[in-house]
Every structure is written in C-alpha cells, then in structure tokens.
Design a protein around this motif. Structure first.
Motif, short mmCIF file in Angstrom:
data_model
loop_
_atom_site.label_atom_id
_atom_site.label_comp_id
_atom_site.label_asym_id
_atom_site.label_seq_id
_atom_site.Cartn_x
_atom_site.Cartn_y
_atom_site.Cartn_z
N ALA A 1 -39.52 -28.57 2.59
CA ALA A 1 -39.75 -29.82 1.88
C ALA A 1 -41.08 -29.81 1.15
N GLY A 2 -41.13 -30.63 0.09
CA GLY A 2 -42.36 -30.82 -0.65
C GLY A 2 -43.09 -32.07 -0.21
N GLY A 3 -42.34 -33.05 0.30
CA GLY A 3 -42.97 -34.28 0.74
C GLY A 3 -42.10 -35.07 1.67
N MET A 4 -42.74 -35.76 2.59
CA MET A 4 -42.07 -36.70 3.49
C MET A 4 -43.13 -37.52 4.19
N GLY A 5 -42.71 -38.61 4.74
CA GLY A 5 -43.63 -39.45 5.50
C GLY A 5 -43.81 -38.94 6.92
N PHE A 6 -44.74 -39.57 7.63
CA PHE A 6 -45.05 -39.17 9.00
C PHE A 6 -43.88 -39.44 9.95
N GLN B 1 -51.03 -33.21 7.38
CA GLN B 1 -51.82 -33.18 6.14
C GLN B 1 -50.94 -33.21 4.89
N PHE B 2 -49.66 -32.82 5.02
CA PHE B 2 -48.76 -32.81 3.88
C PHE B 2 -47.97 -34.11 3.73
N THR B 3 -48.08 -35.01 4.70
CA THR B 3 -47.24 -36.21 4.67
C THR B 3 -47.65 -37.17 3.58
N CYS B 4 -46.64 -37.92 3.10
CA CYS B 4 -46.84 -38.95 2.10
C CYS B 4 -47.20 -40.24 2.82
#
Length: 126
Positions: free
Chosen positions: A72-77, A117-120
C-alpha cells in the motif's frame, strides 16, 4: 505453498495497472498469487464500499479472501492495526507507479514493513 498478495489498484487492475494509493478508497485490488518467490497467478477483487463498516470493511474483505500480505501507499492507523489483528502483513509501496513494479520490489525484499510513520491522518489528501 503459495501466498496471496493484494495490491490496491486503479481500474482495471492487473500488473500493468496504476497503484491505488489509498487502500480503502481504491476501485479494485490486484490479487497476486506468489509461489516459490515468483508470480504464479494474477486476478482481481473488487473493493467493498468504504462507508459500510468504515475503514475496517476492506480489511475484513481481504482477510475473508485469504490475503496474507498487502502492498500500500497509504492508509490510516486504524486499518493498519486491523490488518495486524487479522494476520495480514502490510508493506509500504507508495513510491511505485504500477502494481507490477511494486510486486517486483516485494519479491526482491525491498519493501519496508508499513509502520505508523506511513499512516495518513484523515482528510483524504494522499
């Protein structure tokens, strides 16, 4: 033994498709069956509507189809924690334009585990 890998994708899915940068809002998932370190089969799986069950609905959807890893490129916590709870490993692949490029990097062991650190943080700007 094979492993099912899911990659959020732009339509129509497949290895040549663009990456869907936010897993929960993608149109479709490219499902890649990996066996002995190589791609054995490629198929697609439609996403579920995001509003039904919130951001955890796609997590359950993928788990129910036997997915064991997600690029994935982005996702929430919250969904990241959901994937951990259902035993799906998540890897960060936001730097790749196509599903195929992300899968190649995964097979080469070049993708970091998806961490906080990658989460939106909401708002839809990814």
């Amino acid at each position: 033994m094979s492993t099912l890998l899911a990659v959020p994708s732009n339509m129509p899915g497949g290895l040549d498709a663009g990456m869907g940068m936010h897993f929960g809002h993608c149109d479709i998932y490219t499902i890649v069956e990996i066996e002995d370190g190589a791609v054995k089969n490629v198929s697609t799986l439609e996403n579920v509507p995001h509003q039904q069950g919130g951001c955890l609905a796609p997590v359950q959807h993928l788990a129910s189809h036997g997915v064991k890893a997600l690029l994935a490129g982005g996702m929430g916590f919250r969904p990241l924690m959901g994937f951990r709870q259902v035993g799906i490993d998540v890897y960060y692949a936001g730097q790749f334009a196509t599903v195929g490029d992300a899968v190649k990097a995964f097979l080469a062991g070049q993708l970091p585990a998806f961490s906080e650190q990658f989460t939106c943080h909401g708002g839809g700007a990814h």
